[in-house]
Enzyme design. Structure first.
Site, PDB file in Angstrom:
ATOM      1  N   SER A 149     -28.671  -3.359  58.619  1.00 29.16           N
ATOM      2  CA  SER A 149     -28.050  -2.325  59.442  1.00 29.16           C
ATOM      3  C   SER A 149     -27.409  -1.256  58.566  1.00 29.16           C
ATOM      4  CB  SER A 149     -27.039  -2.984  60.378  1.00 29.16           C
ATOM      5  OG  SER A 149     -26.589  -2.057  61.325  1.00 29.16           O
TER       6      SER A 149
ATOM      7  N   LYS B 256     -29.243   2.091  64.558  1.00 27.78           N
ATOM      8  CA  LYS B 256     -28.646   0.915  63.918  1.00 27.78           C
ATOM      9  C   LYS B 256     -27.696   0.186  64.878  1.00 27.78           C
ATOM     10  CE  LYS B 256     -30.402   1.227  59.602  1.00 27.78           C
ATOM     11  NZ  LYS B 256     -31.296   0.236  59.012  1.00 27.78           N
TER      12      LYS B 256
HETATM   13  P1  NAP Z   1     -36.031   2.798  51.013  1.00 27.48           P
HETATM   14  O1  NAP Z   1     -36.264   2.348  49.607  1.00 27.48           O
HETATM   15  O2  NAP Z   1     -36.630   4.087  51.435  1.00 27.48           O
HETATM   16  O3  NAP Z   1     -36.437   1.625  51.997  1.00 27.48           O
HETATM   17  C1  NAP Z   1     -37.082   1.825  53.227  1.00 27.48           C
HETATM   18  C2  NAP Z   1     -38.385   1.066  53.194  1.00 27.48           C
HETATM   19  O4  NAP Z   1     -38.944   1.072  54.513  1.00 27.48           O
HETATM   20  C3  NAP Z   1     -39.411   1.684  52.257  1.00 27.48           C
HETATM   21  O5  NAP Z   1     -39.982   0.658  51.453  1.00 27.48           O
HETATM   22  C4  NAP Z   1     -40.467   2.277  53.198  1.00 27.48           C
HETATM   23  O6  NAP Z   1     -41.771   2.184  52.595  1.00 27.48           O
HETATM   24  C5  NAP Z   1     -40.321   1.386  54.420  1.00 27.48           C
HETATM   25  N1  NAP Z   1     -40.713   2.066  55.656  1.00 27.48           N
HETATM   26  C6  NAP Z   1     -40.290   3.271  56.109  1.00 27.48           C
HETATM   27  N2  NAP Z   1     -40.888   3.568  57.269  1.00 27.48           N
HETATM   28  C7  NAP Z   1     -41.692   2.515  57.554  1.00 27.48           C
HETATM   29  C8  NAP Z   1     -42.562   2.227  58.632  1.00 27.48           C
HETATM   30  N3  NAP Z   1     -42.721   3.086  59.642  1.00 27.48           N
HETATM   31  N4  NAP Z   1     -43.245   1.051  58.624  1.00 27.48           N
HETATM   32  C9  NAP Z   1     -43.091   0.164  57.606  1.00 27.48           C
HETATM   33  N5  NAP Z   1     -42.274   0.389  56.558  1.00 27.48           N
HETATM   34  C10 NAP Z   1     -41.581   1.553  56.547  1.00 27.48           C
HETATM   35  O7  NAP Z   1     -34.450   2.963  51.296  1.00 27.48           O
HETATM   36  P2  NAP Z   1     -33.143   2.076  51.024  1.00 27.48           P
HETATM   37  O8  NAP Z   1     -32.067   3.065  50.798  1.00 27.48           O
HETATM   38  O9  NAP Z   1     -33.365   1.002  50.061  1.00 27.48           O
HETATM   39  O10 NAP Z   1     -32.886   1.444  52.487  1.00 27.48           O
HETATM   40  C11 NAP Z   1     -33.286   0.125  52.829  1.00 27.48           C
HETATM   41  C12 NAP Z   1     -32.521  -0.350  54.056  1.00 27.48           C
HETATM   42  O11 NAP Z   1     -31.111  -0.388  53.792  1.00 27.48           O
HETATM   43  C13 NAP Z   1     -32.683   0.515  55.286  1.00 27.48           C
HETATM   44  O12 NAP Z   1     -32.715  -0.307  56.438  1.00 27.48           O
HETATM   45  C14 NAP Z   1     -31.431   1.366  55.278  1.00 27.48           C
HETATM   46  O13 NAP Z   1     -31.110   1.858  56.558  1.00 27.48           O
HETATM   47  C15 NAP Z   1     -30.426   0.347  54.790  1.00 27.48           C
HETATM   48  N6  NAP Z   1     -29.201   0.913  54.198  1.00 27.48           N
HETATM   49  C16 NAP Z   1     -29.265   1.587  53.022  1.00 27.48           C
HETATM   50  C17 NAP Z   1     -28.097   2.040  52.423  1.00 27.48           C
HETATM   51  C18 NAP Z   1     -28.122   2.695  51.083  1.00 27.48           C
HETATM   52  O14 NAP Z   1     -27.051   2.939  50.480  1.00 27.48           O
HETATM   53  N7  NAP Z   1     -29.264   2.999  50.532  1.00 27.48           N
HETATM   54  C19 NAP Z   1     -26.852   1.847  53.066  1.00 27.48           C
HETATM   55  C20 NAP Z   1     -26.828   1.189  54.293  1.00 27.48           C
HETATM   56  C21 NAP Z   1     -27.997   0.717  54.855  1.00 27.48           C
HETATM   57  P3  NAP Z   1     -42.957   3.228  52.945  1.00 27.48           P
HETATM   58  O15 NAP Z   1     -42.325   4.597  52.941  1.00 27.48           O
HETATM   59  O16 NAP Z   1     -43.952   2.987  51.873  1.00 27.48           O
HETATM   60  O17 NAP Z   1     -43.442   2.822  54.314  1.00 27.48           O
END
Ligand code: NAP
Ligand code: COA
Length: 281
Positions: free
Chosen positions: A152, A170
């Site tokens: 989330s 979320k």
């Molecule tokens: P990220 O590396 O961009 O991770 C998102 C992943 O989801 C990517 O591997 C992407 O791969 C995949 N994805 C996107 N659209 C998709 C689809 N339609 N079908 C299947 N796969 C899909 O970003 P991240 O920052 O690490 O975030 C990961 C998770 O943590 C997310 O749920 C985000 O909301 C959560 N989050 C992140 C943070 C932070 O500080 N970064 C904070 C709070 C929560 P492809 O583009 O190759 O499909």
């Protein structure tokens, strides 16, 4: 590479973990922790090349138990493609014991400039995608008496500027998590969520954080630092492990205390990043 690993290295030997969005960032960090504890991994995303790269790394981490890794491309919005991915997983590496629903899309956009399709796209990737994965995984999780972990974000807990779409998606995920805990406990399936704080070196932070505000933002976090992907990996393996056998319907904040200070600093920082088009003229 993993910086800390405290649990037995074969804890998840013979178990299968399916991670949506597992090819990068936080979700790949989670995959690394499961692999290092001996799990078989299935990772899905839209980009086969990215998944293949991640799989090569994961195979080194679970080699000590002869673990398997399946990189399988599927868009979580496409129910049929996702069903195929889960079908291949069961046939090739075993029924799913743990589902991590982590795929997500995000961008900064003022609500008044957000198109209906922009809003819908994020709802479909995050919320519908999480439902699709859970709904499909159910048959396998029922067999294994497994568990689900939803990834989330704090946008679900209180509003963040330029994040109406993500807050709605979320918050929906958090409630879905609780609903499935309520409904699927009878099948021995646990359902929990993790709310990461700001995690360094991730796509989310590249898209959402204002580098000019970094010192101030970090200083405002009670633990005084951004998180590391390993912080989320540690929480994930705990929640999926026997240590958490009686935990379901819980949202675990892994955020260094950042949710305690609200979103005022965030709002100030992002306001400078995206001009409000509709407000002009
Ligand atoms: P990220 O590396 O961009 O991770 C998102 C992943 O989801 C990517 O591997 C992407 O791969 C995949 N994805 C996107 N659209 C998709 C689809 N339609 N079908 C299947 N796969 C899909 O970003 P991240 O920052 O690490 O975030 C990961 C998770 O943590 C997310 O749920 C985000 O909301 C959560 N989050 C992140 C943070 C932070 O500080 N970064 C904070 C709070 C929560 P492809 O583009 O190759 O499909
Ligand atoms: N600001 C406003 N609207 C935006 C936008 C932005 N930065 N980026 C995309 N949109 C809108 C598009 O304009 C489109 O709406 P429209 O048809 O009314 O013009 C809609 O969103 C869909 O865009 P599209 O590019 O077709 O979506 P996609 O399915 O190819 O990609 C995204 C999904 C937009 C979420 C893309 O950023 C993505 O793939 N993200 C995955 C990685 C990620 O976000 N990681 C961080 C996780 S925290």
């Amino acid at each position: 590479m993993i910086i800390q690993q405290h649990l037995p290295k074969e804890l998840f030997r013979g178990k299968t973990v399916f991670i949506t969005g597992g090819g990068s960032g936080i979700n790949l960090g989670v995959a690394r922790h499961f692999a290092a504890l001996g799990a078989n991994l299935a990772i899905c995303g839209r980009t086969q090349e990215r998944l293949d790269r991640a799989a090569a790394e994961l195979r080194e981490l679970n080699a000590h138990v002869g673990g398997k890794v399946l990189p399988v491309a599927a868009d979580v919005r496409n129910y049929v493609a996702l069903e195929e991915a889960f079908g291949r997983t069961e046939a090739e590496i075993g029924s799913v014991d743990v589902l991590v629903a982590g795929a997500a899309g995000n961008f900064l956009c003022p609500a008044e400039d957000l198109s209906p399709n922009g809003f819908k796209t994020v709802i479909e990737i995050d919320l519908l995608g999480s439902f699709n994965a859970s709904r499909i995984a159910f048959a396998q999780l029922r067999k294994t008496r497994g568990s689900i972990l939803f990834i989330s974000a704090a946008q679900a807990l209180f509003p963040h500027g330029l994040q109406a779409h993500v807050g709605a998606a979320k918050a929906g995920i958090d409630n879905l998590m609780r609903n499935l805990a309520l409904e699927w406990g009878r099948y021995g399936i646990r359902s929990n969520g993790i709310t990461p704080g700001p995690i360094a070196d991730t796509e989310g932070m590249r898209r959402l954080s204002n580098p000019e505000h970094e010192t101030r933002t970090k200083g405002s976090i009670p633990l005084g630092r951004y998180g590391h992907v390993d912080d989320i990996g540690q929480a994930a393996v705990f929640l999926a492990s026997p240590l958490a056998a009686y935990i379901t319907g819980t949202l675990l904040l892994v955020d260094g205390g950042s949710s305690l200070i609200g979103s005022a600093l965030w709002n100030e920082a992002v306001e400078q990043m995206v001009p409000r088009k509709s407000a002009q003229g």
